[in-house]
Design a protein around this motif. Structure first.
Motif, PDB file in Angstrom:
ATOM      1  N   GLU A  91      36.637  -3.903  77.407  1.00 22.73           N
ATOM      2  CA  GLU A  91      36.393  -4.948  76.410  1.00 22.73           C
ATOM      3  C   GLU A  91      34.958  -5.469  76.493  1.00 22.73           C
ATOM      4  OE1 GLU A  91      39.544  -7.801  76.993  1.00 22.73           O
ATOM      5  OE2 GLU A  91      41.069  -6.302  76.505  1.00 22.73           O
ATOM      6  N   ASN A  92      34.498  -5.730  77.712  1.00 22.48           N
ATOM      7  CA  ASN A  92      33.117  -6.209  77.928  1.00 22.48           C
ATOM      8  C   ASN A  92      32.442  -5.307  78.961  1.00 22.48           C
ATOM      9  OD1 ASN A  92      33.453  -8.770  76.415  1.00 22.48           O
ATOM     10  ND2 ASN A  92      34.958  -9.117  78.051  1.00 22.48           N
ATOM     11  N   PRO A  93      31.669  -4.322  78.491  1.00 20.89           N
ATOM     12  CA  PRO A  93      31.231  -3.264  79.409  1.00 20.89           C
ATOM     13  C   PRO A  93      30.145  -3.638  80.421  1.00 20.89           C
ATOM     14  CG  PRO A  93      30.570  -2.790  77.156  1.00 20.89           C
ATOM     15  CD  PRO A  93      31.315  -4.056  77.106  1.00 20.89           C
ATOM     16  N   GLU A  94      29.660  -4.871  80.390  1.00 21.17           N
ATOM     17  CA  GLU A  94      28.565  -5.164  81.318  1.00 21.17           C
ATOM     18  C   GLU A  94      28.895  -6.328  82.247  1.00 21.17           C
ATOM     19  OE1 GLU A  94      25.263  -5.496  78.523  1.00 21.17           O
ATOM     20  OE2 GLU A  94      24.322  -3.855  79.612  1.00 21.17           O
ATOM     21  N   LYS A  95      29.584  -6.052  83.322  1.00 18.16           N
ATOM     22  CA  LYS A  95      29.778  -7.089  84.346  1.00 18.16           C
ATOM     23  C   LYS A  95      28.444  -7.321  85.046  1.00 18.16           C
ATOM     24  CE  LYS A  95      31.743  -9.771  87.382  1.00 18.16           C
ATOM     25  NZ  LYS A  95      32.045 -11.152  87.012  1.00 18.16           N
ATOM     26  N   VAL A  96      27.738  -6.225  85.276  1.00 18.91           N
ATOM     27  CA  VAL A  96      26.380  -6.313  85.816  1.00 18.91           C
ATOM     28  C   VAL A  96      25.440  -5.839  84.717  1.00 18.91           C
ATOM     29  CG1 VAL A  96      24.771  -5.194  87.406  1.00 18.91           C
ATOM     30  CG2 VAL A  96      26.952  -6.016  88.241  1.00 18.91           C
ATOM     31  N   ARG A  97      24.467  -6.681  84.361  1.00 16.62           N
ATOM     32  CA  ARG A  97      23.473  -6.231  83.381  1.00 16.62           C
ATOM     33  C   ARG A  97      22.283  -5.653  84.125  1.00 16.62           C
ATOM     34  NH1 ARG A  97      22.361  -7.340  78.149  1.00 16.62           N
ATOM     35  NH2 ARG A  97      20.228  -7.864  78.725  1.00 16.62           N
ATOM     36  N   ILE A  98      22.107  -4.345  83.978  1.00 15.98           N
ATOM     37  CA  ILE A  98      21.074  -3.667  84.760  1.00 15.98           C
ATOM     38  C   ILE A  98      19.699  -4.242  84.429  1.00 15.98           C
ATOM     39  CG2 ILE A  98      20.056  -1.397  85.284  1.00 15.98           C
ATOM     40  CD1 ILE A  98      22.803  -0.186  84.593  1.00 15.98           C
ATOM     41  N   ALA A  99      19.493  -4.598  83.148  1.00 15.74           N
ATOM     42  CA  ALA A  99      18.190  -5.129  82.733  1.00 15.74           C
ATOM     43  C   ALA A  99      17.871  -6.461  83.417  1.00 15.74           C
ATOM     44  CB  ALA A  99      18.172  -5.297  81.227  1.00 15.74           C
ATOM     45  N   ASP A 100      18.921  -7.182  83.854  1.00 17.91           N
ATOM     46  CA  ASP A 100      18.676  -8.484  84.478  1.00 17.91           C
ATOM     47  C   ASP A 100      18.381  -8.401  85.971  1.00 17.91           C
ATOM     48  OD1 ASP A 100      19.124  -9.582  82.059  1.00 17.91           O
ATOM     49  OD2 ASP A 100      21.164 -10.287  82.482  1.00 17.91           O
ATOM     50  N   LEU A 101      18.581  -7.231  86.554  1.00 21.66           N
ATOM     51  CA  LEU A 101      18.348  -7.129  88.003  1.00 21.66           C
ATOM     52  C   LEU A 101      16.844  -7.145  88.276  1.00 21.66           C
ATOM     53  CD1 LEU A 101      20.935  -4.349  88.913  1.00 21.66           C
ATOM     54  CD2 LEU A 101      21.107  -6.767  89.448  1.00 21.66           C
ATOM     55  N   PRO A 102      16.419  -7.886  89.306  1.00 23.02           N
ATOM     56  CA  PRO A 102      14.987  -7.925  89.606  1.00 23.02           C
ATOM     57  C   PRO A 102      14.445  -6.537  89.974  1.00 23.02           C
ATOM     58  CG  PRO A 102      16.271  -9.111  91.271  1.00 23.02           C
ATOM     59  CD  PRO A 102      17.220  -8.722  90.200  1.00 23.02           C
ATOM     60  N   LYS A 103      13.203  -6.291  89.523  1.00 31.14           N
ATOM     61  CA  LYS A 103      12.609  -4.975  89.707  1.00 31.14           C
ATOM     62  C   LYS A 103      12.529  -4.612  91.193  1.00 31.14           C
ATOM     63  CE  LYS A 103       8.723  -2.266  88.042  1.00 31.14           C
ATOM     64  NZ  LYS A 103       7.445  -2.290  88.740  1.00 31.14           N
ATOM     65  N   GLU A 104      12.203  -5.634  92.015  1.00 35.11           N
ATOM     66  CA  GLU A 104      12.028  -5.283  93.442  1.00 35.11           C
ATOM     67  C   GLU A 104      13.336  -4.830  94.092  1.00 35.11           C
ATOM     68  OE1 GLU A 104      11.789  -9.741  93.071  1.00 35.11           O
ATOM     69  OE2 GLU A 104      10.995  -8.100  91.929  1.00 35.11           O
ATOM     70  N   SER A 105      14.484  -5.407  93.644  1.00 32.31           N
ATOM     71  CA  SER A 105      15.720  -4.928  94.270  1.00 32.31           C
ATOM     72  C   SER A 105      16.074  -3.525  93.777  1.00 32.31           C
ATOM     73  CB  SER A 105      16.871  -5.914  94.116  1.00 32.31           C
ATOM     74  OG  SER A 105      17.139  -6.182  92.789  1.00 32.31           O
ATOM     75  N   LEU A 106      15.739  -3.223  92.515  1.00 28.96           N
ATOM     76  CA  LEU A 106      15.981  -1.861  92.040  1.00 28.96           C
ATOM     77  C   LEU A 106      15.137  -0.856  92.817  1.00 28.96           C
ATOM     78  CD1 LEU A 106      16.140  -2.300  88.165  1.00 28.96           C
ATOM     79  CD2 LEU A 106      18.018  -1.812  89.698  1.00 28.96           C
ATOM     80  N   GLU A 107      13.947  -1.295  93.230  1.00 30.00           N
ATOM     81  CA  GLU A 107      13.069  -0.381  93.970  1.00 30.00           C
ATOM     82  C   GLU A 107      13.481  -0.225  95.426  1.00 30.00           C
ATOM     83  OE1 GLU A 107       9.255  -2.030  93.153  1.00 30.00           O
ATOM     84  OE2 GLU A 107       9.088  -0.926  91.259  1.00 30.00           O
ATOM     85  N   LYS A 108      13.943  -1.327  96.035  1.00 31.84           N
ATOM     86  CA  LYS A 108      14.209  -1.239  97.472  1.00 31.84           C
ATOM     87  C   LYS A 108      15.617  -0.713  97.785  1.00 31.84           C
ATOM     88  CE  LYS A 108      16.155  -5.605  98.759  1.00 31.84           C
ATOM     89  NZ  LYS A 108      16.187  -6.968  98.890  1.00 31.84           N
TER      90      LYS A 108
END
Lengths: 299, 136
Positions: free
Chosen positions: B104-121
Protein backbone atom coordinates in the motif's frame (compact mmCIF):
# COMPACT_ATOMS: atom_id res chain seq x y z
CA UNK A 1 43.38 -31.31 -3.81
CA UNK A 2 39.70 -30.41 -4.03
CA UNK A 3 38.47 -27.26 -5.66
CA UNK A 4 35.19 -25.61 -4.66
CA UNK A 5 33.03 -23.25 -6.62
CA UNK A 6 33.06 -20.19 -4.41
CA UNK A 7 30.42 -17.46 -4.38
CA UNK A 8 31.83 -14.30 -2.77
CA UNK A 9 28.82 -12.01 -2.50
CA UNK A 10 28.97 -8.23 -2.55
CA UNK A 11 30.60 -7.42 0.75
CA UNK A 12 33.71 -9.52 0.40
CA UNK A 13 34.77 -7.30 -2.48
CA UNK A 14 34.19 -4.03 -0.63
CA UNK A 15 34.61 -3.75 3.11
CA UNK A 16 35.38 -7.33 4.08
CA UNK A 17 38.35 -7.86 1.77
CA UNK A 18 40.38 -9.31 4.62
CA UNK A 19 37.73 -12.02 5.09
CA UNK A 20 38.00 -13.13 1.46
CA UNK A 21 41.76 -12.91 1.06
CA UNK A 22 42.51 -14.75 4.28
CA UNK A 23 39.97 -17.45 3.36
CA UNK A 24 41.43 -17.95 -0.11
CA UNK A 25 44.93 -18.25 1.35
CA UNK A 26 44.06 -20.80 4.03
CA UNK A 27 41.85 -22.78 1.67
CA UNK A 28 44.90 -23.32 -0.56
CA UNK A 29 47.03 -24.40 2.37
CA UNK A 30 44.39 -26.94 3.37
CA UNK A 31 44.00 -28.38 -0.16
CA UNK A 32 40.39 -27.27 -0.30
CA UNK A 33 40.82 -24.40 -2.69
CA UNK A 34 38.07 -21.84 -3.12
CA UNK A 35 37.80 -20.78 -6.76
CA UNK A 36 35.62 -17.77 -7.47
CA UNK A 37 32.72 -18.56 -9.78
CA UNK A 38 32.46 -16.39 -12.91
CA UNK A 39 29.76 -13.85 -13.62
CA UNK A 40 28.05 -13.84 -10.23
CA UNK A 41 25.46 -11.39 -8.98
CA UNK A 42 24.23 -10.25 -5.56
CA UNK A 43 22.10 -12.94 -3.88
CA UNK A 44 19.79 -10.31 -2.41
CA UNK A 45 21.26 -10.66 1.13
CA UNK A 46 17.90 -11.62 2.67
CA UNK A 47 15.52 -14.22 1.30
CA UNK A 48 11.90 -13.27 0.97
CA UNK A 49 9.46 -14.93 3.33
CA UNK A 50 6.51 -14.08 1.14
CA UNK A 51 5.22 -17.18 -0.62
CA UNK A 52 3.97 -15.16 -3.59
CA UNK A 53 7.16 -13.30 -4.50
CA UNK A 54 9.16 -15.13 -7.14
CA UNK A 55 11.14 -12.05 -8.24
CA UNK A 56 13.30 -12.17 -5.13
CA UNK A 57 14.09 -15.84 -5.75
CA UNK A 58 15.55 -15.31 -9.22
CA UNK A 59 18.96 -13.94 -8.22
CA UNK A 60 19.87 -16.86 -5.91
CA UNK A 61 18.65 -19.38 -8.49
CA UNK A 62 20.81 -17.77 -11.17
CA UNK A 63 23.83 -18.10 -8.87
CA UNK A 64 23.06 -21.79 -8.30
CA UNK A 65 22.73 -22.45 -12.02
CA UNK A 66 25.97 -20.62 -12.89
CA UNK A 67 27.85 -22.33 -10.10
CA UNK A 68 26.63 -25.68 -11.39
CA UNK A 69 28.33 -24.93 -14.72
CA UNK A 70 31.46 -23.68 -12.94
CA UNK A 71 31.82 -26.95 -11.03
CA UNK A 72 32.36 -28.81 -14.32
CA UNK A 73 35.68 -27.06 -15.03
CA UNK A 74 37.05 -27.53 -11.50
CA UNK A 75 39.23 -30.29 -10.13
CA UNK A 76 37.49 -33.01 -8.03
CA UNK A 77 34.77 -30.55 -7.24
CA UNK A 78 31.56 -31.76 -5.55
CA UNK A 79 28.27 -30.24 -6.70
CA UNK A 80 28.51 -27.58 -4.04
CA UNK A 81 28.66 -23.81 -3.99
CA UNK A 82 30.62 -22.45 -1.04
CA UNK A 83 29.99 -19.11 0.67
CA UNK A 84 31.88 -17.18 3.32
CA UNK A 85 29.20 -14.66 4.19
CA UNK A 86 26.57 -16.12 6.49
CA UNK A 87 23.77 -14.05 4.94
CA UNK A 88 24.58 -15.39 1.46
CA UNK A 89 24.73 -18.86 2.96
CA UNK A 90 21.29 -18.55 4.46
CA UNK A 91 19.69 -16.92 1.41
CA UNK A 92 21.07 -19.47 -1.05
CA UNK A 93 20.24 -22.44 1.16
CA UNK A 94 16.66 -21.39 1.84
CA UNK A 95 15.92 -20.59 -1.81
CA UNK A 96 17.61 -23.79 -2.96
CA UNK A 97 15.43 -25.95 -0.69
CA UNK A 98 12.37 -23.92 -1.54
CA UNK A 99 12.64 -24.36 -5.33
CA UNK A 100 13.83 -27.95 -5.09
CA UNK A 101 10.63 -28.83 -3.23
CA UNK A 102 8.27 -26.75 -5.33
CA UNK A 103 8.30 -27.26 -9.08
CA UNK A 104 5.64 -24.57 -9.49
CA UNK A 105 8.17 -22.00 -8.28
CA UNK A 106 11.15 -23.31 -10.23
CA UNK A 107 9.37 -23.41 -13.57
CA UNK A 108 8.63 -19.67 -13.92
CA UNK A 109 12.10 -18.84 -12.54
CA UNK A 110 13.76 -21.07 -15.12
CA UNK A 111 11.62 -19.36 -17.74
CA UNK A 112 13.28 -16.08 -16.68
CA UNK A 113 16.75 -17.64 -16.71
CA UNK A 114 16.22 -18.80 -20.29
CA UNK A 115 17.02 -15.25 -21.43
CA UNK A 116 20.63 -15.92 -20.37
CA UNK A 117 20.47 -19.47 -21.70
CA UNK A 118 20.53 -20.88 -18.22
CA UNK A 119 18.45 -23.46 -16.44
CA UNK A 120 18.71 -24.62 -12.87
CA UNK A 121 18.70 -28.42 -12.69
CA UNK A 122 18.20 -28.70 -8.91
CA UNK A 123 21.64 -30.31 -8.70
CA UNK A 124 23.52 -28.05 -6.29
CA UNK A 125 24.05 -27.98 -2.55
CA UNK A 126 25.03 -24.83 -0.67
CA UNK A 127 27.80 -25.02 1.92
CA UNK A 128 29.29 -22.48 4.25
CA UNK A 129 33.10 -22.55 4.39
CA UNK A 130 32.84 -23.51 8.08
CA UNK A 131 31.00 -26.68 7.04
CA UNK A 132 33.78 -27.51 4.58
CA UNK A 133 36.37 -27.00 7.31
CA UNK A 134 34.47 -29.18 9.77
CA UNK A 135 33.18 -31.96 7.52
CA UNK A 136 35.61 -32.20 4.61
CA UNK A 137 38.93 -30.82 5.86
CA UNK A 138 38.60 -31.75 9.52
CA UNK A 139 39.99 -30.04 12.61
CA UNK A 140 42.87 -32.48 12.82
CA UNK A 141 44.32 -31.26 9.57
CA UNK A 142 43.83 -27.65 10.63
CA UNK A 143 45.56 -28.32 13.93
CA UNK A 144 48.51 -29.86 12.08
CA UNK A 145 48.91 -26.84 9.83
CA UNK A 146 49.05 -24.38 12.74
CA UNK A 147 52.46 -22.75 12.87
CA UNK A 148 51.76 -20.13 15.49
CA UNK A 149 49.15 -21.21 18.07
CA UNK A 150 46.94 -18.29 19.13
CA UNK A 151 48.12 -18.37 22.74
CA UNK A 152 46.62 -15.69 24.92
CA UNK A 153 43.73 -14.96 22.58
CA UNK A 154 40.48 -15.31 24.51
CA UNK A 155 37.83 -15.43 21.85
CA UNK A 156 34.10 -15.09 22.17
CA UNK A 157 32.53 -16.93 19.21
CA UNK A 158 29.62 -14.83 18.02
CA UNK A 159 27.36 -16.68 15.58
CA UNK A 160 24.75 -14.05 14.89
CA UNK A 161 21.46 -15.22 13.44
CA UNK A 162 22.07 -16.42 9.93
CA UNK A 163 24.50 -19.27 10.62
CA UNK A 164 21.95 -20.98 12.86
CA UNK A 165 18.56 -19.82 11.56
CA UNK A 166 16.23 -20.79 10.00
CA UNK A 167 16.19 -24.60 10.05
CA UNK A 168 16.84 -24.88 6.31
CA UNK A 169 20.04 -22.85 6.59
CA UNK A 170 21.60 -23.84 9.90
CA UNK A 171 25.13 -25.21 9.86
CA UNK A 172 25.09 -26.46 13.45
CA UNK A 173 22.78 -27.02 16.42
CA UNK A 174 20.78 -23.81 16.76
CA UNK A 175 20.83 -23.65 20.55
CA UNK A 176 24.26 -25.12 21.30
CA UNK A 177 26.56 -24.70 18.30
CA UNK A 178 30.22 -25.69 18.45
CA UNK A 179 31.73 -25.19 15.02
CA UNK A 180 33.37 -21.80 15.68
CA UNK A 181 34.53 -22.93 19.12
CA UNK A 182 36.05 -26.17 17.82
CA UNK A 183 37.81 -24.28 15.03
CA UNK A 184 39.21 -21.59 17.35
CA UNK A 185 40.32 -24.26 19.78
CA UNK A 186 42.20 -26.13 17.07
CA UNK A 187 44.03 -22.86 16.35
CA UNK A 188 45.16 -22.68 19.96
CA UNK A 189 42.85 -19.93 21.19
CA UNK A 190 41.02 -20.01 24.50
CA UNK A 191 37.21 -20.14 24.21
CA UNK A 192 35.05 -17.74 26.16
CA UNK A 193 31.35 -18.52 26.41
CA UNK A 194 28.74 -15.82 26.55
CA UNK A 195 25.00 -16.54 26.49
CA UNK A 196 24.51 -13.84 23.87
CA UNK A 197 26.30 -15.86 21.16
CA UNK A 198 23.32 -15.58 18.81
CA UNK A 199 21.65 -12.45 20.16
CA UNK A 200 20.85 -10.52 16.95
CA UNK A 201 23.15 -7.51 16.41
CA UNK A 202 20.34 -5.45 14.88
CA UNK A 203 21.39 -6.32 11.35
CA UNK A 204 20.13 -3.94 8.64
CA UNK A 205 18.55 -1.56 11.17
CA UNK A 206 21.96 0.15 11.13
CA UNK A 207 20.69 2.09 8.09
CA UNK A 208 17.70 3.84 9.64
CA UNK A 209 17.42 2.81 13.31
CA UNK A 210 20.96 3.01 14.62
CA UNK A 211 19.79 3.17 18.25
CA UNK A 212 18.56 -0.45 18.06
CA UNK A 213 21.95 -1.66 16.85
CA UNK A 214 23.73 0.36 19.54
CA UNK A 215 21.77 -1.27 22.34
CA UNK A 216 22.28 -4.75 20.92
CA UNK A 217 26.02 -4.26 20.40
CA UNK A 218 26.44 -2.84 23.89
CA UNK A 219 24.74 -5.90 25.43
CA UNK A 220 26.69 -8.41 23.33
CA UNK A 221 30.10 -6.82 23.94
CA UNK A 222 29.49 -6.21 27.63
CA UNK A 223 28.55 -9.82 28.19
CA UNK A 224 31.62 -11.01 26.29
CA UNK A 225 33.88 -8.76 28.38
CA UNK A 226 32.30 -9.83 31.64
CA UNK A 227 33.09 -13.41 30.74
CA UNK A 228 36.71 -12.50 30.07
CA UNK A 229 37.01 -12.28 26.28
CA UNK A 230 39.64 -10.12 24.62
CA UNK A 231 38.47 -10.68 21.04
CA UNK A 232 35.33 -11.61 19.10
CA UNK A 233 35.26 -14.02 16.19
CA UNK A 234 32.47 -13.81 13.60
CA UNK A 235 31.46 -15.19 10.20
CA UNK A 236 29.13 -12.46 8.96
CA UNK A 237 30.28 -9.17 7.40
CA UNK A 238 27.22 -7.34 8.73
CA UNK A 239 27.71 -8.58 12.31
CA UNK A 240 31.35 -7.62 11.94
CA UNK A 241 30.53 -4.13 10.74
CA UNK A 242 27.92 -3.51 13.44
CA UNK A 243 30.05 -4.81 16.31
CA UNK A 244 33.15 -3.03 15.03
CA UNK A 245 31.81 0.38 13.97
CA UNK A 246 29.29 0.77 16.79
CA UNK A 247 31.86 0.03 19.49
CA UNK A 248 34.03 2.71 17.95
CA UNK A 249 31.17 5.21 17.84
CA UNK A 250 30.35 4.44 21.48
CA UNK A 251 33.96 5.11 22.37
CA UNK A 252 33.70 8.51 20.68
CA UNK A 253 30.61 9.28 22.76
CA UNK A 254 32.55 8.34 25.89
CA UNK A 255 30.34 5.31 26.65
CA UNK A 256 33.01 2.67 26.34
CA UNK A 257 36.75 2.66 26.73
CA UNK A 258 37.81 -0.92 26.44
CA UNK A 259 37.08 -2.16 22.91
CA UNK A 260 37.08 -5.75 21.70
CA UNK A 261 38.64 -6.25 18.25
CA UNK A 262 36.52 -8.22 15.78
CA UNK A 263 38.06 -11.02 13.71
CA UNK A 264 36.68 -13.14 10.91
CA UNK A 265 37.39 -16.80 11.63
CA UNK A 266 39.54 -16.97 8.50
CA UNK A 267 41.73 -14.12 9.74
CA UNK A 268 42.48 -16.09 12.89
CA UNK A 269 43.30 -19.10 10.71
CA UNK A 270 45.60 -17.00 8.52
CA UNK A 271 47.50 -15.70 11.55
CA UNK A 272 47.83 -19.15 13.11
CA UNK A 273 48.80 -20.77 9.82
CA UNK A 274 51.56 -18.26 9.20
CA UNK A 275 50.12 -16.34 6.25
CA UNK A 276 51.38 -12.81 5.57
CA UNK A 277 49.61 -10.34 7.84
CA UNK A 278 48.68 -7.88 5.06
CA UNK A 279 46.11 -10.27 3.57
CA UNK A 280 43.95 -9.68 6.63
CA UNK A 281 43.39 -6.02 5.68
CA UNK A 282 43.28 -4.93 9.31
CA UNK A 283 43.29 -1.31 8.08
CA UNK A 284 39.62 -1.81 7.13
CA UNK A 285 38.66 -2.49 10.75
CA UNK A 286 37.40 0.33 12.93
CA UNK A 287 39.08 -1.17 15.99
CA UNK A 288 42.63 -2.06 15.08
CA UNK A 289 43.24 -5.71 16.05
CA UNK A 290 47.01 -5.35 15.55
CA UNK A 291 47.44 -3.77 18.96
CA UNK A 292 46.22 -6.92 20.70
CA UNK A 293 48.06 -9.25 18.32
CA UNK A 294 51.34 -7.41 18.92
CA UNK A 295 50.80 -7.52 22.68
CA UNK A 296 50.34 -11.30 22.45
CA UNK A 297 53.35 -11.52 20.08
CA UNK A 298 51.24 -13.12 17.36
CA UNK A 299 52.42 -10.71 14.65
CA UNK B 1 -4.02 -3.22 25.30
CA UNK B 2 -7.13 -1.14 25.80
CA UNK B 3 -10.54 -2.74 25.85
CA UNK B 4 -13.01 -2.04 23.09
CA UNK B 5 -15.42 -3.69 20.73
CA UNK B 6 -13.84 -6.04 18.27
CA UNK B 7 -15.73 -6.77 15.10
CA UNK B 8 -14.87 -9.80 13.04
CA UNK B 9 -16.59 -9.21 9.72
CA UNK B 10 -15.65 -9.68 6.10
CA UNK B 11 -12.86 -7.03 6.19
CA UNK B 12 -11.25 -8.70 9.15
CA UNK B 13 -11.52 -12.12 7.56
CA UNK B 14 -9.99 -10.79 4.35
CA UNK B 15 -7.02 -9.45 6.30
CA UNK B 16 -6.47 -12.78 8.05
CA UNK B 17 -6.69 -14.59 4.71
CA UNK B 18 -4.16 -12.21 3.13
CA UNK B 19 -1.66 -12.70 5.97
CA UNK B 20 -2.09 -16.47 5.71
CA UNK B 21 -1.73 -16.39 1.93
CA UNK B 22 1.50 -14.37 1.93
CA UNK B 23 3.09 -16.12 4.90
CA UNK B 24 1.84 -19.62 4.20
CA UNK B 25 1.10 -19.98 7.92
CA UNK B 26 -2.06 -20.77 9.87
CA UNK B 27 -2.38 -17.89 12.34
CA UNK B 28 -4.76 -19.89 14.52
CA UNK B 29 -2.02 -22.41 15.26
CA UNK B 30 -0.73 -19.90 17.81
CA UNK B 31 -1.89 -20.68 21.36
CA UNK B 32 -0.31 -17.57 22.89
CA UNK B 33 2.39 -19.23 24.95
CA UNK B 34 4.64 -16.18 24.54
CA UNK B 35 7.86 -18.05 23.81
CA UNK B 36 8.44 -15.83 20.76
CA UNK B 37 8.23 -12.64 22.82
CA UNK B 38 10.38 -14.09 25.60
CA UNK B 39 13.18 -15.01 23.25
CA UNK B 40 12.95 -11.95 21.00
CA UNK B 41 16.09 -9.79 21.17
CA UNK B 42 14.02 -6.69 20.43
CA UNK B 43 10.92 -7.11 22.65
CA UNK B 44 11.92 -4.05 24.68
CA UNK B 45 11.53 -1.86 21.58
CA UNK B 46 8.15 -3.19 20.47
CA UNK B 47 4.90 -1.47 21.40
CA UNK B 48 3.11 -4.81 20.91
CA UNK B 49 5.09 -7.90 21.80
CA UNK B 50 5.24 -10.66 19.20
CA UNK B 51 2.46 -12.79 20.70
CA UNK B 52 0.21 -9.74 21.21
CA UNK B 53 0.85 -8.88 17.57
CA UNK B 54 -0.14 -12.37 16.45
CA UNK B 55 -3.28 -12.09 18.58
CA UNK B 56 -4.23 -8.91 16.69
CA UNK B 57 -3.79 -10.79 13.41
CA UNK B 58 -5.94 -13.67 14.71
CA UNK B 59 -8.68 -11.12 15.38
CA UNK B 60 -8.23 -9.57 11.94
CA UNK B 61 -7.45 -6.13 13.32
CA UNK B 62 -5.71 -4.73 10.27
CA UNK B 63 -5.41 -1.12 11.39
CA UNK B 64 -4.07 -1.94 14.84
CA UNK B 65 -1.69 -4.49 13.39
CA UNK B 66 -0.25 -2.06 10.85
CA UNK B 67 -0.09 0.71 13.48
CA UNK B 68 2.13 -1.39 15.75
CA UNK B 69 5.88 -1.07 15.28
CA UNK B 70 6.48 -4.78 15.88
CA UNK B 71 6.95 -5.81 12.25
CA UNK B 72 9.34 -2.90 11.62
CA UNK B 73 11.46 -3.67 14.69
CA UNK B 74 11.70 -7.37 13.75
CA UNK B 75 15.02 -7.97 12.00
CA UNK B 76 14.12 -11.48 10.73
CA UNK B 77 16.64 -13.24 12.97
CA UNK B 78 14.28 -16.28 13.12
CA UNK B 79 14.85 -16.98 16.83
CA UNK B 80 11.05 -17.11 17.28
CA UNK B 81 10.60 -19.30 14.21
CA UNK B 82 13.04 -21.97 15.35
CA UNK B 83 11.63 -21.98 18.90
CA UNK B 84 7.87 -21.90 18.25
CA UNK B 85 6.32 -25.05 19.80
CA UNK B 86 3.50 -24.85 17.23
CA UNK B 87 6.03 -24.68 14.40
CA UNK B 88 4.72 -21.38 13.10
CA UNK B 89 7.17 -19.43 10.97
CA UNK B 90 6.65 -16.30 13.06
CA UNK B 91 9.17 -14.32 11.00
CA UNK B 92 7.06 -15.06 7.92
CA UNK B 93 4.01 -13.57 9.66
CA UNK B 94 6.07 -10.42 10.30
CA UNK B 95 7.12 -10.38 6.66
CA UNK B 96 3.50 -10.80 5.54
CA UNK B 97 2.43 -7.74 7.54
CA UNK B 98 5.41 -5.78 6.20
CA UNK B 99 4.44 -6.83 2.67
CA UNK B 100 0.79 -5.79 3.16
CA UNK B 101 1.97 -2.42 4.42
CA UNK B 102 4.57 -1.96 1.65
CA UNK B 103 2.13 -2.96 -1.10
CA UNK B 104 0.00 0.00 0.00
CA UNK B 105 2.81 2.42 0.92
CA UNK B 106 6.04 1.24 -0.70
CA UNK B 107 8.47 3.52 1.11
CA UNK B 108 8.98 2.79 4.79
CA UNK B 109 12.51 4.01 4.23
CA UNK B 110 12.94 6.83 1.73
CA UNK B 111 16.33 6.28 0.16
CA UNK B 112 16.50 9.91 -1.00
CA UNK B 113 16.19 11.06 2.62
CA UNK B 114 19.16 9.08 3.90
CA UNK B 115 22.24 11.23 4.54
CA UNK B 116 24.90 10.90 1.86
CA UNK B 117 27.63 10.07 4.36
CA UNK B 118 25.76 7.06 5.73
CA UNK B 119 25.14 5.77 2.21
CA UNK B 120 28.88 6.05 1.61
CA UNK B 121 30.10 4.50 4.84
CA UNK B 122 27.58 1.68 5.27
CA UNK B 123 28.39 -1.75 3.85
CA UNK B 124 26.30 -2.76 0.84
CA UNK B 125 25.02 -5.82 2.70
CA UNK B 126 23.26 -3.46 5.15
CA UNK B 127 21.81 -1.23 2.45
CA UNK B 128 20.56 -4.04 0.22
CA UNK B 129 18.91 -5.95 3.05
CA UNK B 130 17.37 -2.80 4.52
CA UNK B 131 15.86 -1.78 1.18
CA UNK B 132 14.64 -5.31 0.50
CA UNK B 133 12.79 -5.31 3.81
CA UNK B 134 11.61 -1.71 3.99
CA UNK B 135 10.75 -0.68 0.45
CA UNK B 136 8.16 -2.23 -1.84
Amino acid sequence: MVQYSYFPGCNLKTNAKGFEKSALAVSKQLDAELVEMPNWNCCGTVHTLASDNLMKRIAPTRILSRSSKHVEILENSPKEVVTLCSMCNSTLKVVNKDIKNDESKLEPINFQLEVDEEEYQKDMEVKHFLEILRDSVGYEKIEKSVKKPLKGLKVFCYYGCMLLHPDEAKIDDEEMPAVLEDLSESLGAEIIFSPLFKHCCGSYHIVDQEDIVNTQVQKIIQSAKQNGANAVVVACPLCAYNLDAQQKSMEKQGLDKELLPIFYFTQLMAIAMGEASNINHFEEHHINPEKLLKKLKLI
Amino acid sequence: MSYGYIKIGSEEKAFIAKVEEISGQNVYSCYQCGKCSAGCAFSYKMDKTVNQFIHLIQLGQKERTLDANTHWICASCFTCTVRCPREIDVAALMEAVREISLRENPEKVRIADLPKESLEKLPNIALVSNFRKKTG
